[in-house]
Design a protein around this motif. Structure first.
Motif, mmCIF file in Angstrom:
data_model
loop_
_atom_site.group_PDB
_atom_site.id
_atom_site.type_symbol
_atom_site.label_atom_id
_atom_site.label_comp_id
_atom_site.label_asym_id
_atom_site.label_seq_id
_atom_site.Cartn_x
_atom_site.Cartn_y
_atom_site.Cartn_z
ATOM 1 N N TYR A 1 0.861 -1.173 0.000
ATOM 2 C CA TYR A 1 0.000 0.000 0.000
ATOM 3 C C TYR A 1 0.897 1.222 0.000
ATOM 4 N N VAL A 2 0.484 2.265 -0.715
ATOM 5 C CA VAL A 2 1.244 3.501 -0.769
ATOM 6 C C VAL A 2 0.308 4.647 -0.382
ATOM 7 N N ASN A 3 0.676 5.365 0.666
ATOM 8 C CA ASN A 3 -0.063 6.559 1.076
ATOM 9 C C ASN A 3 0.638 7.765 0.482
ATOM 10 N N LEU A 4 -0.075 8.528 -0.335
ATOM 11 C CA LEU A 4 0.478 9.751 -0.895
ATOM 12 C C LEU A 4 -0.138 10.926 -0.156
ATOM 13 N N LEU A 5 0.716 11.690 0.507
ATOM 14 C CA LEU A 5 0.272 12.830 1.305
ATOM 15 C C LEU A 5 0.290 14.066 0.413
ATOM 16 N N THR A 6 -0.891 14.584 0.111
ATOM 17 C CA THR A 6 -1.012 15.727 -0.789
ATOM 18 C C THR A 6 -1.485 16.951 -0.020
ATOM 19 N N ASP A 7 -1.524 18.088 -0.704
ATOM 20 C CA ASP A 7 -2.015 19.307 -0.072
ATOM 21 C C ASP A 7 -3.513 19.234 0.221
ATOM 22 N N LYS A 8 -4.214 18.258 -0.378
ATOM 23 C CA LYS A 8 -5.656 18.100 -0.151
ATOM 24 C C LYS A 8 -5.971 16.901 0.742
ATOM 25 N N GLY A 9 -4.961 16.323 1.345
ATOM 26 C CA GLY A 9 -5.171 15.179 2.222
ATOM 27 C C GLY A 9 -4.365 13.968 1.788
ATOM 28 N N LYS B 1 -4.161 10.083 0.119
ATOM 29 C CA LYS B 1 -4.784 9.107 -0.764
ATOM 30 C C LYS B 1 -4.000 7.809 -0.628
ATOM 31 N N THR B 2 -4.725 6.704 -0.539
ATOM 32 C CA THR B 2 -4.093 5.397 -0.376
ATOM 33 C C THR B 2 -4.303 4.574 -1.637
ATOM 34 N N PHE B 3 -3.210 3.947 -2.095
ATOM 35 C CA PHE B 3 -3.235 3.137 -3.300
ATOM 36 C C PHE B 3 -2.675 1.752 -3.010
ATOM 37 N N TYR B 4 -3.200 0.758 -3.712
ATOM 38 C CA TYR B 4 -2.631 -0.581 -3.712
ATOM 39 C C TYR B 4 -1.721 -0.637 -4.934
ATOM 40 N N ALA B 5 -0.490 -1.095 -4.769
ATOM 41 C CA ALA B 5 0.468 -1.152 -5.880
ATOM 42 C C ALA B 5 1.101 -2.536 -5.943
#
Length: 72
Positions: free
Chosen positions: A33-41, A43-47
Motif C-alpha cells: 500500500y502507498v499513502n500519498l500525502l497531498t495538499d488536499k489530504g 490518498k491510499t493506493f494498492y500497488a
C-alpha cells in the motif's frame, strides 16, 4: 503487506500516482500500500509490480476503496 508513505504535491489520478510510485521503485516491496500525502489530504493506493508491459516492468496501481469490476 507493507505500507509506504510519500509526500506528493498533488495527485489527482492513477497516472500521477504511478509516476510517484515509479520514482520510489527501488525502496518498494511488491505488493504494498502507498499513502500519498497531498495538499488536499491523504490518498491510499494498492500497488503491485507487473511484467506485463511493452516497456518492461511497471506497476499496477489501484486507488484504495475503488472497486475492481462488478460483483453481483
Amino acid at each position: 503487506m507493507e505500507t509506504f508513505a510519500f509526500d506528493s504535491e498533488t495527485v489527482t489520478n492513477i497516472r500521477e500516482a504511478k509516476e510517484v510510485i515509479a520514482r520510489h521503485d527501488p525502496m518498494l516491496k511488491s505488493p504494498c500500500y502507498v499513502n500519498l500525502l497531498t495538499d488536499k489530504g491523504e490518498k491510499t493506493f494498492y500497488a503491485e509490480k507487473s511484467n506485463l508491459s511493452l516497456k518492461g516492468a511497471g506497476w499496477i496501481v489501484v486507488e484504495k476503496n475503488e472497486g475492481i469490476g462488478n460483483i453481483s
